[in-house]
Design an enzyme around this catalytic site. Structure first.
Site, PDB file in Angstrom:
ATOM      1  N   SER A 321       0.871  -1.252  -0.125  1.00 29.26           N
ATOM      2  CA  SER A 321       0.011   0.026   0.004  1.00 29.26           C
ATOM      3  C   SER A 321       1.038   1.276  -0.076  1.00 29.26           C
ATOM      4  O   SER A 321       0.612   2.057  -0.707  1.00 29.26           O
ATOM      5  CB  SER A 321      -0.852   0.139   1.190  1.00 29.26           C
ATOM      6  OG  SER A 321      -1.794  -1.102   1.283  1.00 29.26           O
ATOM      7  N   SER A 464     -13.573   1.513   3.201  1.00 28.40           N
ATOM      8  CA  SER A 464     -12.478   1.142   2.042  1.00 28.40           C
ATOM      9  C   SER A 464     -11.429   2.216   1.860  1.00 28.40           C
ATOM     10  O   SER A 464     -11.540   3.310   1.462  1.00 28.40           O
ATOM     11  CB  SER A 464     -13.125   0.794   0.505  1.00 28.40           C
ATOM     12  OG  SER A 464     -12.110   0.779  -0.265  1.00 28.40           O
ATOM     13  N   ASP A 614      -6.817  -7.886   4.461  1.00 31.31           N
ATOM     14  CA  ASP A 614      -6.169  -8.783   3.662  1.00 31.31           C
ATOM     15  C   ASP A 614      -5.665 -10.029   4.298  1.00 31.31           C
ATOM     16  O   ASP A 614      -5.020 -10.891   3.603  1.00 31.31           O
ATOM     17  CB  ASP A 614      -4.969  -8.008   3.139  1.00 31.31           C
ATOM     18  CG  ASP A 614      -5.550  -6.940   2.144  1.00 31.31           C
ATOM     19  OD1 ASP A 614      -6.457  -7.125   1.520  1.00 31.31           O
ATOM     20  OD2 ASP A 614      -4.400  -5.911   1.832  1.00 31.31           O
ATOM     21  N   ARG A 645     -12.675 -14.633  -1.894  1.00 32.55           N
ATOM     22  CA  ARG A 645     -11.810 -15.204  -0.724  1.00 32.55           C
ATOM     23  C   ARG A 645     -12.469 -15.958   0.081  1.00 32.55           C
ATOM     24  O   ARG A 645     -12.074 -16.886   0.824  1.00 32.55           O
ATOM     25  CB  ARG A 645     -10.879 -14.141  -0.002  1.00 32.55           C
ATOM     26  CG  ARG A 645      -9.934 -13.760  -0.934  1.00 32.55           C
ATOM     27  CD  ARG A 645      -8.845 -12.527  -0.253  1.00 32.55           C
ATOM     28  NE  ARG A 645      -7.778 -12.256  -1.085  1.00 32.55           N
ATOM     29  CZ  ARG A 645      -6.767 -11.287  -1.094  1.00 32.55           C
ATOM     30  NH1 ARG A 645      -7.226 -10.203   0.106  1.00 32.55           N
ATOM     31  NH2 ARG A 645      -6.053 -11.058  -1.852  1.00 32.55           N
TER      32      ARG A 645
HETATM   33  C1  S3P Z   1      -5.560  -1.258   0.142  1.00 31.20           C
HETATM   34  C2  S3P Z   1      -6.948  -1.237   0.753  1.00 31.20           C
HETATM   35  C3  S3P Z   1      -7.737  -2.421   0.865  1.00 31.20           C
HETATM   36  C4  S3P Z   1      -6.851  -3.846   0.913  1.00 31.20           C
HETATM   37  C5  S3P Z   1      -5.861  -3.765  -0.346  1.00 31.20           C
HETATM   38  C6  S3P Z   1      -5.078  -2.338  -0.478  1.00 31.20           C
HETATM   39  C7  S3P Z   1      -4.921   0.052  -0.151  1.00 31.20           C
HETATM   40  O1  S3P Z   1      -8.835  -2.560  -0.106  1.00 31.20           O
HETATM   41  O2  S3P Z   1      -7.532  -4.936   0.684  1.00 31.20           O
HETATM   42  O3  S3P Z   1      -5.124  -4.845  -0.379  1.00 31.20           O
HETATM   43  O4  S3P Z   1      -3.797  -0.048  -0.231  1.00 31.20           O
HETATM   44  O5  S3P Z   1      -5.723   0.940  -0.025  1.00 31.20           O
HETATM   45  P1  S3P Z   1     -10.034  -2.075   0.184  1.00 31.20           P
HETATM   46  O6  S3P Z   1      -9.808  -0.468   0.465  1.00 31.20           O
HETATM   47  O7  S3P Z   1     -11.018  -2.176  -0.906  1.00 31.20           O
HETATM   48  O8  S3P Z   1     -10.798  -2.741   1.420  1.00 31.20           O
END
Ligand code: S3P
Length: 735
Positions: A321, A464, A614, A645
């Site tokens: 991220s 999210s 995750d 998942r």
């Molecule tokens: C992420 C946010 C999450 C996560 C993804 C990385 C990010 O997704 O599952 O692997 O870097 O902002 P969501 O925002 O859809 O939950």
């Protein structure tokens, strides 16, 4: 850039550049110097150059001097240019070797070094000379810039524009790495072709043997038709790196020889398979931005049952991220940002490639380090085709936020899995902000026409971080204030990093609400990316379920919006301690110590889901090894990740003999004895890694199919797992 360009050396590259520049702009004043009078006369006659003369004459008054002479001639030419070019003149070269220039450059004035942009178009061929030059030589080809630390960002930006203008893709790396890589990819193959071309007649007495050589020999030795004088120069200039490449090749060759000499046919087969796979990956990469992982992959993990996690300390790769965000914010900033700990996984590399296509010069990655020459908030360029984002939802959703606010059109595409993922969650609020954006049936590709954005106040229906980040990034380009409200906490890396780049955010008034005012400039900064807790989680659980294990995961990001996995494992009875807590670049970091202890089942509710979003695949493996029942609810988001998942884990756990039940928003698992079998990861990296770890507690072997995408987030996972005690090997599905 205007307007007066001097080209020193009118061979294949110099001549082609002159033709390409002439074609792109008839008003350019192009002058050339060369010892080949024919080349000069032809270029003059064709109107490609307007003036020819001695080096000092053509350099006088030039805005840009391009040195396109053989590598060994370049140092002296540069020294001469330093004497005769004006104080503002930009200088570049096209030599296929770079580090041999460094000594000469060090002796030239600092002002010269700041205006010199080493470059290398990867567009040569066995042809040479002005006669072979053509305007379209650079179209779709890669050009490597290898800037010095002292090279001025403005000079780099100008050269980036120039190469882009003649159709090239601009990459960047350090001079030293350039020479190491080119030794392997170009100089070694030339040596081999030259060595090979004369071998059959030498060994079999005479040229007649060539009648028995067909296209294999012709393909292999094509490079031996190259100009010997030029290649003597190149090889001499890069002798050290080429010798190292030859040594490495010698080692590989020995393996083939040994297999043949000893009749070790499996080893021979393995070597051939590996090579064929590597060649396939090369073809894919050359054909578009795709990589082996994008191809969905017929890679398998075979894991022996049992094994034990060795005691000790390990590092996992950088946070995915944060890596995406470092590229994005660095690209939008004014100035040069330096990044270390960057994840060299396919997802983050797709983001990097996308920003290069948007006109940003990024040097690296090299051992996890990058130098990003920010284009500024309004400096991105229109992409020349669809941007390919592979498997990465984060790249697509965050980039959509950036692109929605640009004055040009763009299109974002991804692989089969990404093409199934819901995009209306960003399309709708971006459209509310005034963006012109569409996604057929709410799925990629995303088509964005750019537009004027206005801030909105948006309450997200799901927690999210991708949606939140998308809107905050769009908010940077919007008029007025953009506010995002989250129904529950989710990762806040974007907010932390925006602050690091000098952007003012308001998160004070109410928890779960973030606002920013558009039009703020970002100031470049340095970012040290910690290890990814989502990757560490696989080894956390491995140690938690492996009898007698004791393991330390060093330098892992422990941002409280990401540590749900630690909390949940602790609730299950795991012994996990954070050591040496510290802060790095606005993110909390610690070493995580874990010791095996018996685990028991737990209830996990909606409020915990986003903080471990995750990690559920590997948490479900922990649940399968725990005493009693684990129930997860409020986790419907798991159905729209890289795979569904909930179903992918249920299917795999079922194959291992674990009792379970699925619900629309979760799953119930009863811990028990694990068997073995063949599991399809559905191309989902985290499902693949979770079941590899499960094998530690299995009674039979586990084969996991479709594992190529592990490279999206955790390159080197299998090797690290092997080193830590898992009996894991990788293979093609058909081998
Ligand atoms: C992420 C946010 C999450 C996560 C993804 C990385 C990010 O997704 O599952 O692997 O870097 O902002 P969501 O925002 O859809 O939950």
């Amino acid at each position: 850039m205007k307007k007066d360009i001097a080209i020193i050396g009118l061979g294949l590259i110099g001549g082609s550049l002159a033709k390409a520049l002439r074609e792109s702009d008839a008003s350019l004043e192009i002058a050339a110097a060369d010892s080949d009078q024919n080349a000069l006369a032809n270029a003059l006659a064709e109107g490609v150059v307007g003036r020819v003369g001695a080096l000092a004459e053509v350099c006088a008054g030039a805005n840009l001097v391009v040195v396109a002479v053989p590598p060994l001639a370049a140092p002296a030419v540069l020294a001469e240019i330093a004497r005769c070019a004006g104080p503002e003149t930009l200088i570049t070269d096209v030599a296929s070797v770079k580090s041999h220039l460094l000594e000469t450059l060090a002796s030239l004035p600092a002002g010269f070094r700041s205006r010199f942009v080493p470059g290398h178009p990867l567009a040569g061929s066995e042809q040479s000379g002005y006669g072979a030059a053509r305007a379209e030589l650079f179209r779709g080809r890669n050009v490597v810039l290898a800037p010095l630390e002292e090279t001025a960002p403005e000079a780099i930006a100008k050269m980036h524009d120039l190469w882009r203008g003649v159709g090239a893709n601009v990459l960047a790396m350090s001079p030293e790495r350039h020479d190491r890589i080119l030794a392997l990819t170009s100089h070694l193959p030339h040596v081999l072709a030259f060595a090979m071309a004369g071998l059959p007649p030498r060994r079999e007495n005479g040229a007649g043997v060539h009648h028995y050589a067909a296209s294999g020999f012709a393909d292999f030795t094509r490079l031996a038709a190259s100009d010997p004088a030029l290649w003597s120069d190149i090889l001499r200039a890069n002798a050290g790196a080429t010798v190292a490449a030859l040594d490495a090749f010698g080692e590989d060759l020995k393996q083939f020889r040994n297999a043949l000499a000893t009749g070790d046919w499996p080893a021979l087969g393995d070597n051939l398979q590996r090579a064929r796979r590597a060649r396939g990956a090369f073809d894919l990469a050359r054909g578009g931005g795709e990589t082996a992982g994008d191809a969905g992959g017929e890679r398998c993990f075979h894991v022996r049952p049992g094994g034990a996690i060795r005691p000790g300390g390990i590092r996992v790769p950088g946070d995915k991220s944060i890596s995406h965000r470092a590229i994005m914010l660095g690209a939008l900033a004014d100035g040069v940002s330096r990044v270390s700990g960057f994840l060299e996984g396919e997802d983050a590399l797709h983001t990097l490639a996308a920003f290069r296509e948007l006109g940003v010069t990024i040097v690296g990655p090299e051992d996890g380090c990058l130098r990003i020459y920010g284009a500024g908030a309004n400096g991105l360029k229109a992409p020349r085709g669809p941007l390919w984002l592979g498997n990465s939802g984060t790249a697509m959703r965050l980039l959509a936020g950036v692109l929605a606010g640009q004055g040009f059109a763009s299109e974002l595409r991804g692989d089969e899995s990404l093409s199934q993922r819901p995009m209306n969650r960003i399309v709708k609020p971006l459209a509310d902000m005034g963006a012109v954006i569409s996604a057929d049936g709410g799925r990629p590709p995303l088509r964005i026409s750019g537009g004027r954005l206005r801030g909105i106040d948006y309450a997200m229906p799901v927690a999210s971080a991708q949606v939140k980040s998308c809107l905050l990034l769009a908010g940077l380009f919007a008029e007025g204030m953009t506010t995002v409200r989250e129904p529950g906490p989710c990762r806040d890396h974007t907010e932390r990093m925006l602050r690091g780049f000098g952007v003012e955010l308001d998160t004070g008034s109410r928890q779960g609400m973030t606002s920013l005012v558009g039009g703020q400039a970002l100031r470049a900064c340095d970012i040290d990316i910690p290890g990814d807790i989502s990757s560490a989680a696989f080894f956390l659980v491995a140690a938690a379920i492996s009898p007698g294990a004791s393991l330390t995961l060093e330098q892992v990001g422990v941002n409280p919006t990401r540590t749900g996995v630690i909390e949940i494992l602790r609730q299950m009875g795991a012994d996990i301690r954070l050591r040496n807590p510290r802060e790095s670049g606005g993110e909390p970091v610690a070493d995580i110590e874990v010791r095996q202890k018996p685990l028991h089942g737990v209830e996990i509710g909606a409020e915990q889901v986003a903080l471990a979003i995750d990690e559920f695949p590997i948490l479900l493996v922990a649940a399968a090894c725990a005493e009693g029942e684990t129930r997860i609810s409020g986790a419907g988001e798991l159905r729209v990740k890289e795979s569904d998942r909930i179903e992918a884990m249920a299917e795999g756990l079922g194959i291992l003999g674990i009792e379970h039940e699925t619900f629309p928003d979760g799953i119930r698992v009863t811990g028990g004895e694990l068997g073995g079998g063949i599991i399809d990861s559905r191309g989902d990296h985290r499902i693949a890694m979770a079941f590899a770890i499960a094998a530690l507690r299995c009674r039979q072997a586990v084969t996991i199919r479709n594992c190529a995408n592990v490279a999206t987030s955790f390159p080197g996972f299998a090797a690290l797992a092997r080193q830590m005690g898992l009996g894991i090997s990788e293979a093609d599905a058909d081998s």
